[in-house]
Design a protein around this motif. Structure first.
Motif, short mmCIF file in Angstrom:
data_model
loop_
_atom_site.label_atom_id
_atom_site.label_comp_id
_atom_site.label_asym_id
_atom_site.label_seq_id
_atom_site.Cartn_x
_atom_site.Cartn_y
_atom_site.Cartn_z
N UNK A 175 -6.10 -0.24 -0.93
CA UNK A 175 -6.48 -1.29 0.01
C UNK A 175 -7.99 -1.35 0.10
N UNK A 176 -8.59 -2.00 -0.84
CA UNK A 176 -10.04 -2.16 -0.85
C UNK A 176 -10.41 -3.31 -1.77
N UNK A 177 -11.65 -3.68 -1.75
CA UNK A 177 -12.09 -4.79 -2.59
C UNK A 177 -11.45 -6.08 -2.14
N UNK A 178 -10.73 -6.71 -3.06
CA UNK A 178 -10.09 -8.00 -2.74
C UNK A 178 -8.74 -7.81 -2.06
N UNK A 179 -8.20 -6.59 -2.03
CA UNK A 179 -6.91 -6.32 -1.37
C UNK A 179 -7.18 -5.82 0.04
N UNK A 180 -6.95 -6.69 1.00
CA UNK A 180 -7.16 -6.32 2.40
C UNK A 180 -5.87 -5.76 2.98
N UNK A 181 -6.01 -4.76 3.82
CA UNK A 181 -4.86 -4.13 4.46
C UNK A 181 -4.19 -5.13 5.41
N UNK A 182 -2.93 -5.48 5.15
CA UNK A 182 -2.25 -6.42 6.04
C UNK A 182 -1.66 -5.71 7.24
N UNK A 183 -1.30 -6.47 8.23
CA UNK A 183 -0.58 -5.91 9.37
C UNK A 183 0.60 -6.83 9.67
N UNK A 184 1.75 -6.25 9.98
CA UNK A 184 2.94 -7.06 10.27
C UNK A 184 2.70 -7.92 11.52
N UNK A 185 3.29 -9.10 11.51
CA UNK A 185 3.18 -10.00 12.66
C UNK A 185 4.57 -10.25 13.22
N UNK A 186 4.84 -9.71 14.37
CA UNK A 186 6.12 -9.98 15.05
C UNK A 186 6.09 -11.41 15.57
N UNK A 187 7.21 -12.10 15.49
CA UNK A 187 7.27 -13.48 15.96
C UNK A 187 6.96 -13.53 17.45
N UNK A 188 6.06 -14.42 17.81
CA UNK A 188 5.64 -14.58 19.20
C UNK A 188 5.69 -16.08 19.53
N UNK A 189 6.63 -16.48 20.35
CA UNK A 189 6.80 -17.89 20.69
C UNK A 189 5.61 -18.46 21.46
N UNK A 190 4.73 -17.61 21.97
CA UNK A 190 3.54 -18.08 22.67
C UNK A 190 2.37 -18.29 21.71
N UNK A 191 2.53 -17.90 20.46
CA UNK A 191 1.45 -18.03 19.47
C UNK A 191 1.59 -19.37 18.74
N UNK A 192 0.61 -20.26 18.88
CA UNK A 192 0.73 -21.60 18.29
C UNK A 192 0.94 -21.59 16.77
N UNK A 193 0.30 -20.69 16.05
CA UNK A 193 0.49 -20.68 14.60
C UNK A 193 1.91 -20.28 14.22
#
Length: 100
Positions: free
Chosen positions: A55-73
């Motif tokens: 996880x370096x350079x062009x590979x950025x460390x991702x983080x899981x995103x739990x579904x959030x009905x309050x999040x517009x995206x």
């Protein structure tokens, strides 16, 4: 994949509300479960074949995103996916209020 065929034929959404439920499952699979699987296979601190941090350079460390009905995206993704699914199945797209 056999699971995709099963999903498309047997578990086919019958209405707009089912398309919304399908879209929420898709969100969770893409942005939560697959990210967790990726991190399990390539944990932070892992080195690649050359000894450089995976996880370096062009590979950025991702983080899981739990579904959030309050999040517009999150709502935008589910609304768009549900509308696309409904249209491909010849159903009326769900109203935006059905997503939120």
């Amino acid at each position: 994949r056999l699971a995709s065929v099963y999903e498309a034929t047997v578990r086919r959404p019958a209405d707009g509300a089912a398309c919304v439920a399908w879209a929420v499952r898709l969100f969770r699979r893409l942005f939560e479960q697959q990210i967790r699987d990726l991190l399990a296979a390539n944990p932070p601190g892992k080195l690649d074949e050359s000894g450089a941090p995976f996880w370096g350079g062009t590979r950025l460390l991702p983080s899981p995103a739990a579904f959030d009905a309050a999040e517009p995206t999150h709502i935008d993704f589910v609304a768009a996916a549900a509308a696309l699914k409904a249209r491909t199945l010849g159903l009326a797209p769900p109203p935006v209020e059905a997503v939120a």
